[in-house]
Design a protein around this motif. Structure first.
Motif, PDB file in Angstrom:
ATOM      1  N   LEU A   1      -4.383  18.383  -3.806  1.00  0.00           N
ATOM      2  CA  LEU A   1      -3.414  17.316  -3.563  1.00  0.00           C
ATOM      3  C   LEU A   1      -2.175  17.887  -2.915  1.00  0.00           C
ATOM      4  N   LYS A   2      -1.556  17.048  -2.132  1.00  0.00           N
ATOM      5  CA  LYS A   2      -0.304  17.450  -1.512  1.00  0.00           C
ATOM      6  C   LYS A   2       0.558  16.193  -1.460  1.00  0.00           C
ATOM      7  N   PRO A   3       1.582  16.122  -2.295  1.00  0.00           N
ATOM      8  CA  PRO A   3       2.379  14.889  -2.247  1.00  0.00           C
ATOM      9  C   PRO A   3       2.979  14.718  -0.860  1.00  0.00           C
ATOM     10  N   PRO A   4       2.790  13.561  -0.240  1.00  0.00           N
ATOM     11  CA  PRO A   4       3.306  13.378   1.118  1.00  0.00           C
ATOM     12  C   PRO A   4       4.821  13.516   1.169  1.00  0.00           C
ATOM     13  N   ASP A   5       5.292  14.011   2.290  1.00  0.00           N
ATOM     14  CA  ASP A   5       6.729  14.154   2.488  1.00  0.00           C
ATOM     15  C   ASP A   5       7.264  12.846   3.072  1.00  0.00           C
ATOM     16  N   LEU A   6       8.047  12.139   2.279  1.00  0.00           N
ATOM     17  CA  LEU A   6       8.563  10.850   2.738  1.00  0.00           C
ATOM     18  C   LEU A   6      10.068  10.897   2.946  1.00  0.00           C
ATOM     19  N   SER A   7      10.595  12.116   3.082  1.00  0.00           N
ATOM     20  CA  SER A   7      12.051  12.253   3.205  1.00  0.00           C
ATOM     21  C   SER A   7      12.571  11.587   4.475  1.00  0.00           C
ATOM     22  N   ALA A   8      11.723  11.548   5.512  1.00  0.00           N
ATOM     23  CA  ALA A   8      12.150  10.898   6.748  1.00  0.00           C
ATOM     24  C   ALA A   8      12.394   9.409   6.517  1.00  0.00           C
ATOM     25  N   LEU A   9      11.801   8.873   5.475  1.00  0.00           N
ATOM     26  CA  LEU A   9      11.964   7.446   5.174  1.00  0.00           C
ATOM     27  C   LEU A   9      13.023   7.230   4.097  1.00  0.00           C
ATOM     28  N   GLY A  10      13.730   8.311   3.764  1.00  0.00           N
ATOM     29  CA  GLY A  10      14.785   8.201   2.758  1.00  0.00           C
ATOM     30  C   GLY A  10      14.254   8.191   1.341  1.00  0.00           C
ATOM     31  N   LEU A  11      13.030   8.679   1.166  1.00  0.00           N
ATOM     32  CA  LEU A  11      12.443   8.694  -0.179  1.00  0.00           C
ATOM     33  C   LEU A  11      12.298  10.128  -0.670  1.00  0.00           C
ATOM     34  N   ARG A  12      12.836  10.368  -1.859  1.00  0.00           N
ATOM     35  CA  ARG A  12      12.838  11.700  -2.448  1.00  0.00           C
ATOM     36  C   ARG A  12      11.744  11.753  -3.508  1.00  0.00           C
ATOM     37  N   LEU A  13      11.006  12.844  -3.509  1.00  0.00           N
ATOM     38  CA  LEU A  13       9.974  13.018  -4.538  1.00  0.00           C
ATOM     39  C   LEU A  13      10.644  13.363  -5.857  1.00  0.00           C
ATOM     40  N   LEU A  14      10.443  12.518  -6.870  1.00  0.00           N
ATOM     41  CA  LEU A  14      11.024  12.799  -8.185  1.00  0.00           C
ATOM     42  C   LEU A  14      10.148  13.792  -8.939  1.00  0.00           C
ATOM     43  N   GLY A  15       8.843  13.575  -8.853  1.00  0.00           N
ATOM     44  CA  GLY A  15       7.925  14.440  -9.582  1.00  0.00           C
ATOM     45  C   GLY A  15       6.625  13.708  -9.784  1.00  0.00           C
ATOM     46  N   GLY A  16       5.864  14.152 -10.793  1.00  0.00           N
ATOM     47  CA  GLY A  16       4.575  13.512 -10.996  1.00  0.00           C
ATOM     48  C   GLY A  16       4.155  13.518 -12.443  1.00  0.00           C
ATOM     49  N   ARG A  17       3.036  12.856 -12.679  1.00  0.00           N
ATOM     50  CA  ARG A  17       2.460  12.886 -14.023  1.00  0.00           C
ATOM     51  C   ARG A  17       0.948  12.753 -13.941  1.00  0.00           C
ATOM     52  N   LEU A  18       0.320  13.145 -15.041  1.00  0.00           N
ATOM     53  CA  LEU A  18      -1.126  13.060 -15.128  1.00  0.00           C
ATOM     54  C   LEU A  18      -1.471  11.793 -15.895  1.00  0.00           C
ATOM     55  N   LEU A  19      -2.485  11.083 -15.426  1.00  0.00           N
ATOM     56  CA  LEU A  19      -2.896   9.834 -16.073  1.00  0.00           C
ATOM     57  C   LEU A  19      -4.412   9.827 -16.238  1.00  0.00           C
ATOM     58  N   PRO A  20      -4.893   9.086 -17.221  1.00  0.00           N
ATOM     59  CA  PRO A  20      -6.339   8.870 -17.284  1.00  0.00           C
ATOM     60  C   PRO A  20      -6.726   7.824 -16.251  1.00  0.00           C
TER      61      PRO A  20
END
Lengths: 166, 259
Positions: free
Chosen positions: B160-179
């Motif tokens: 996995l590679k979280p997409p870089d959305l900084s150009a759209l003014g969106l900052r990656l906060l982080g992630g979590r694991l889910l079932p």
């Protein structure tokens, strides 16, 4: 006439603005239109050896027109999302003629829209359009006639004319 | 009268408008139009249509060519096959933009991916709505933590590679694991300047590759698709323009990672 590799590329490059214009009018959505142009260019550059002289611009329009047809076919096969209400429709009465012509074009079937745009927007001859669409000139003429009648009906808010009377 | 040698046909009227009328018929057609106001009016209407089309789209031909269509860029490009799904998806996104936020319906059950995929999308949208509302604990692991991506990749079983959305003014906060319905799932959360949140959900799935599909629920909406045995779901506020831009960017980045 195109007689060298560099010349070929230059001629392709020179056609890009016109291809974008045609694609934009053909599919309306700017991103999809540029996707079509991009694929047209990739295909043209890879198929350079298939180009045997003649009118390069017509050849590029042919590729673009075919790719769009494939695209529509692919879309038709996939699960599609269908609008229940069309917001544009509500605004139609208040919009200017420019918006209306875009919507009127949208109401045409693809080959009629392509024929009309190639003639009036791209300034191609009936003969060129017949070659691009792979049909006789008479068919181009009847596509034009249907397209114009349909646009008129659309702009007049009437039901589309069902048939062209000779 | 001039018309007696040959009546003017409708084709000739079109030819007149399009500058294809032979010189030796110009006079006859002009006389015909003078005598037939209905036809003259039709011709005027067709000319006005042509003018309107040129007025509406003519300027596109003078726009600067975007970078991706520059010939040097195009020449470096690989085979075009991959783009078709992207083009199809873009068209679907465009359709979404053209219509209302709520008035959409997924059709075409015959070609639809299996139920597992629908469940996955539903799970993702539910998780999206649950976690974006969390002020203090929207995520499990912060974006700055170096183990975030390797950890989620390992658990999900896909790189996995979280997409870089900084150009759209969106900052990656982080992630979590889910079932997820068919195994562990990763949820990446992004936040914009005004606090709006988007999530990108990814989980392995046996469903076949699919075009973009769309789902809306309350005020949240999601686009989802399957690529390389990974189901992706991008959720966000049902603001059509914004979500469309985000989806386009995520879609492109996952497509590129594929090749």
């Amino acid at each position: 006439m195109v007689n060298s590799v560099a010349g070929f590329r230059q001629s392709v490059e020179a056609a890009i603005p016109a291809l974008r214009r045609y694609a934009r009018a053909l599919v309306r959505n700017a991103d999809v239109a540029d996707d079509l142009v991009q694929d047209t260019l990739v295909r043209a550059l890879r198929s350079e050896h298939l180009f045997h002289g003649g009118d390069l611009r017509s050849w590029l329009y042919t590729i673009l027109t075919n790719l769009n047809r494939n695209r529509l076919r692919t879309l038709a096969r996939r699960p599609t999302l269908v609008p229940i209400e069309d917001h544009d429709a509500a605004a139609a009465g208040t919009e200017s003629g420019q918006r209306d012509i875009a919507r009127a074009l949208d109401s045409l079937v693809e080959e009629q829209r392509a024929a009309l745009l190639l003639v009036v927007l791209e300034g191609l001859s009936y003969r060129d359009v017949a070659e691009i669409q792979g049909v006789p000139i008479g068919t181009v003429m009847s596509r034009l006639a249907r397209a114009r009648a349909q646009i008129r009906a659309h702009l007049d808010g009437q039901r589309p004319a069902l048939r062209r009377i000779k | 009268m001039i018309e007696k040698d040959a009546a003017v046909t409708e084709d000739e009227l079109h030819a007149l408008v399009d500058g294809e009328l032979p010189a030796d018929r110009q006079e006859a057609v002009a006389a015909w139009l003078a005598a037939h106001p209905d036809d003259a009016e039709r011709v005027a209407h067709w000319r006005a249509q042509a003018e309107a089309i040129r007025a509406r789209y003519g300027a596109v031909g003078s726009e600067p060519v975007p970078d991706r269509l520059k010939i040097e860029r195009v020449m470096r490009q690989r085979a075009p096959g991959w783009r078709w799904s992207a083009a199809a998806a873009a068209a679907v996104v465009a359709a979404f933009v053209a219509g209302g936020t709520v008035g959409w319906l997924a059709r075409g059950a015959a070609a639809a991916p299996g139920n597992g995929f629908e469940m996955l999308a539903q799970d993702a949208l539910t998780a999206h709505k649950l976690y974006i509302a969390e002020m203090r604990h929207p995520i499990e692991v912060k974006a700055g933590e170096t183990h975030l991506v390797p950890w989620l990749s390992r658990r999900v079983g896909a790189e996995l590679k979280p997409p870089d959305l900084s150009a759209l003014g969106l900052r990656l906060l982080g992630g979590r694991l889910l079932p997820g319905p068919s195994g562990p799932a990763a949820l990446f959360m992004y936040e914009g300047a005004s606090g709006e949140r988007f999530t990108v959900y990814a989980s392995r799935t046996a469903s076949p590759e699919s075009a973009l599909r769309f789902k809306v629920e309350d005020r949240a909406a999601a686009f989802y698709w399957v690529l390389n045995q990974v189901g992706y779901v991008v959720s966000g506020p049902a603001d059509r323009n914004r979500l469309r831009t985000v989806v386009n960017s995520v879609y492109e980045q996952t497509e590129q990672a594929k090749g």
